[in-house]
Design a protein around this motif. Structure first.
Motif, short mmCIF file in Angstrom:
data_model
loop_
_atom_site.label_atom_id
_atom_site.label_comp_id
_atom_site.label_asym_id
_atom_site.label_seq_id
_atom_site.Cartn_x
_atom_site.Cartn_y
_atom_site.Cartn_z
N GLU A 7 0.83 -1.21 0.00
CA GLU A 7 0.00 0.00 0.00
C GLU A 7 0.86 1.25 0.00
O GLU A 7 0.53 2.24 -0.66
CB GLU A 7 -0.90 -0.02 1.24
N ALA A 8 1.98 1.20 0.73
CA ALA A 8 2.88 2.35 0.78
C ALA A 8 3.58 2.56 -0.57
O ALA A 8 3.79 3.69 -1.01
CB ALA A 8 3.92 2.16 1.88
N ALA A 9 3.95 1.44 -1.23
CA ALA A 9 4.64 1.52 -2.51
C ALA A 9 3.71 1.88 -3.65
O ALA A 9 4.13 2.48 -4.65
CB ALA A 9 5.33 0.19 -2.81
N TYR A 10 2.43 1.50 -3.51
CA TYR A 10 1.45 1.76 -4.57
C TYR A 10 0.27 2.52 -3.99
O TYR A 10 -0.73 1.92 -3.58
CB TYR A 10 0.98 0.44 -5.21
N PRO A 11 0.35 3.85 -3.95
CA PRO A 11 -0.74 4.67 -3.41
C PRO A 11 -1.96 4.61 -4.32
O PRO A 11 -1.90 4.04 -5.41
CB PRO A 11 -0.13 6.08 -3.39
N PRO A 12 -3.08 5.17 -3.90
CA PRO A 12 -4.28 5.17 -4.74
C PRO A 12 -3.97 5.70 -6.15
O PRO A 12 -3.32 6.72 -6.32
CB PRO A 12 -5.23 6.12 -3.99
N PHE A 13 -4.44 4.97 -7.14
CA PHE A 13 -4.11 5.27 -8.54
C PHE A 13 -4.82 6.53 -9.01
O PHE A 13 -6.01 6.74 -8.74
CB PHE A 13 -4.52 4.09 -9.43
N ILE A 14 -4.08 7.37 -9.74
CA ILE A 14 -4.64 8.56 -10.39
C ILE A 14 -4.18 8.53 -11.84
O ILE A 14 -2.97 8.57 -12.11
CB ILE A 14 -4.20 9.87 -9.72
N LEU A 15 -5.10 8.45 -12.77
CA LEU A 15 -4.78 8.33 -14.19
C LEU A 15 -3.95 9.53 -14.66
O LEU A 15 -4.31 10.68 -14.44
CB LEU A 15 -6.07 8.22 -15.01
N THR A 24 9.89 16.83 -6.27
CA THR A 24 11.23 16.63 -5.74
C THR A 24 12.09 15.86 -6.74
O THR A 24 11.58 15.07 -7.54
CB THR A 24 11.20 15.82 -4.42
N PHE A 25 13.39 16.11 -6.68
CA PHE A 25 14.31 15.41 -7.59
C PHE A 25 14.28 13.91 -7.35
O PHE A 25 14.26 13.12 -8.31
CB PHE A 25 15.74 15.94 -7.40
N TYR A 26 14.24 13.50 -6.07
CA TYR A 26 14.24 12.07 -5.75
C TYR A 26 12.98 11.38 -6.29
O TYR A 26 13.05 10.27 -6.81
CB TYR A 26 14.34 11.87 -4.24
N GLY A 27 11.85 12.07 -6.17
CA GLY A 27 10.61 11.52 -6.70
C GLY A 27 10.66 11.35 -8.21
O GLY A 27 10.23 10.33 -8.75
N ARG A 28 11.21 12.37 -8.89
CA ARG A 28 11.34 12.27 -10.35
C ARG A 28 12.35 11.19 -10.73
O ARG A 28 12.16 10.49 -11.73
CB ARG A 28 11.77 13.63 -10.93
N PHE A 29 13.41 11.04 -9.94
CA PHE A 29 14.41 10.01 -10.21
C PHE A 29 13.77 8.62 -10.15
O PHE A 29 13.98 7.79 -11.04
CB PHE A 29 15.54 10.11 -9.18
N ARG A 30 12.95 8.38 -9.13
CA ARG A 30 12.26 7.09 -9.00
C ARG A 30 11.26 6.89 -10.14
O ARG A 30 11.09 5.79 -10.66
CB ARG A 30 11.56 7.01 -7.65
N HIS A 31 10.60 7.99 -10.52
CA HIS A 31 9.63 7.93 -11.63
C HIS A 31 10.31 7.52 -12.93
O HIS A 31 9.84 6.63 -13.65
CB HIS A 31 8.96 9.30 -11.79
N PHE A 32 11.46 8.16 -13.22
CA PHE A 32 12.12 7.88 -14.49
C PHE A 32 12.86 6.54 -14.47
O PHE A 32 13.08 5.95 -15.54
CB PHE A 32 13.05 9.03 -14.88
N LEU A 33 13.24 6.07 -13.29
CA LEU A 33 13.75 4.69 -13.21
C LEU A 33 12.68 3.71 -13.69
O LEU A 33 12.98 2.71 -14.34
CB LEU A 33 14.15 4.36 -11.76
#
Length: 328
Positions: A7-15, A24-33
């Motif tokens: 649940e923590a790794a996969y929050p409620p889905f938003i299309l 944040t840079f870290y969030g974008r880094f994880r997104h682009f990974l």
């Protein structure tokens, strides 16, 4: 415990949104990974259709029972990795961001080979810029149609600039008599970086020059198109060009340094045939790290204050900011 972790790794889905924080840079880094995950290259046609259908069902409120957030995020990851957000068409595999590292690493290895001849320098720079041109075009903002003639013009300019800079720098190094042979060889290993970095900027600008002329669509907070902005296009190209300068830094600077150290080890001295495989692994590791770091500098859906846009566009919306697809 597993459910809590999931649940923590996969929050409620938003299309259309990322499951990682994009401010944040870290969030974008994880997104682009996630975006560059090479495993998406092996997604079958049937699996892609299932993912697209699942997202359509979510959009229309007709999801089958029991579908989890993890499945929805997974479906969106597949679609984003394969389908262009503006054209809704499949991106050719070598030009996808998920294919950039697997298909680009052999080219990087070629660029960094020692004792390059004029012919090999021209060949590897041409191949690199051809691949970059395809990636830039395939991942551009495609809200406005662009004629093939502009693609050919941009491609030709990018290749000529890359080859000219690389050949010119190599000739300068070779004619620098004050350098010892070992120093000259070390400097030649670093020649690809300024050549590739400057050519990458030319490549982005030339391949996407049409956006500066026609503008790109900007959207308000409700996702409605407000207008086509040349100012937003300038921001999109500037941000993309900066990522293309940062991208080759670790790829073309770190491997020569690491290899100059490793080549002095007893292992590689005893087994010179291992130099190329080790070199390839070093390049692959550097490339795999550099790509998500570079493209994480800016969000793909960038934001700009409405007051900074053309007055006629700013007058069409009450939103304080608008967003646009920067492209990758």
């Amino acid at each position: 415990m597993l459910d809590v972790a999931t649940e923590a790794a996969y929050p409620p889905f938003i299309l259309g949104k990322s499951r990682f924080e994009q401010s944040t840079f870290y969030g974008r880094f994880r997104h682009f990974l996630d975006i560059i995950d090479p495993r998406t290259l092996f997604v079958t046609e049937s699996r892609l259709k299932e993912a697209i259908q699942l997202l359509e069902d979510y959009k229309h409120g007709t999801l089958p029972p029991g579908i989890t957030n993890k499945e929805l995020w997974g479906a969106q990851k597949i679609k984003q990795a394969i389908i262009h957000p503006d054209t809704n068409e499949k991106i050719f595999m070598p030009f996808r961001m998920s294919g950039y590292v697997p298909f680009g690493t052999p080219i990087v290895v070629g660029l960094l080979l020692p004792n390059q001849t004029l012919a090999s320098t021209v060949f590897w720079q041409w191949l690199n810029q051809s691949h970059n041109a395809g990636v830039n075009y395939a991942n551009r903002n495609a809200t406005k149609p662009s004629p093939t003639s502009k693609f050919i013009l941009g491609y030709t300019g990018a290749v000529i600039s890359a080859v000219s800079i690389a050949v010119g720098l190599n000739i300068l190094v070779q004619r620098a008599n004050k350098f010892t042979p070992s120093t000259r060889l070390l400097i030649q290993r670093f020649v690809p970086f300024p050549a590739v970095a400057s050519a990458n900027v030319c490549n982005v600008v030339l391949m996407r020059h049409g956006e500066l002329e026609d503008g790109i669509d900007v959207l308000d907070s409700s996702g409605q198109i407000v207008g086509s902005s040349r100012i937003a296009a300038k921001h999109a190209l500037l941000e993309t060009a900066l990522t293309r300068v940062v991208l080759p830094m670790p790829i073309l600077v770190l491997p020569p340094i690491i290899m100059s150290v490793l080549e002095k080890t007893s292992l590689l001295r005893s087994y010179p045939r291992l130099v190329l495989p080790v070199h390839s692994l070093v390049c692959l590791a550097a490339f795999g790290l550099a790509l998500p770091l570079a493209i994480s500098l800016f969000p793909q859906m960038s934001e700009i204050e409405t007051s900074r846009l053309e007055p006629e566009i700013a007058a069409r919306t009450t939103s304080r900011t608008v967003v646009y697809n920067k492209g990758l």
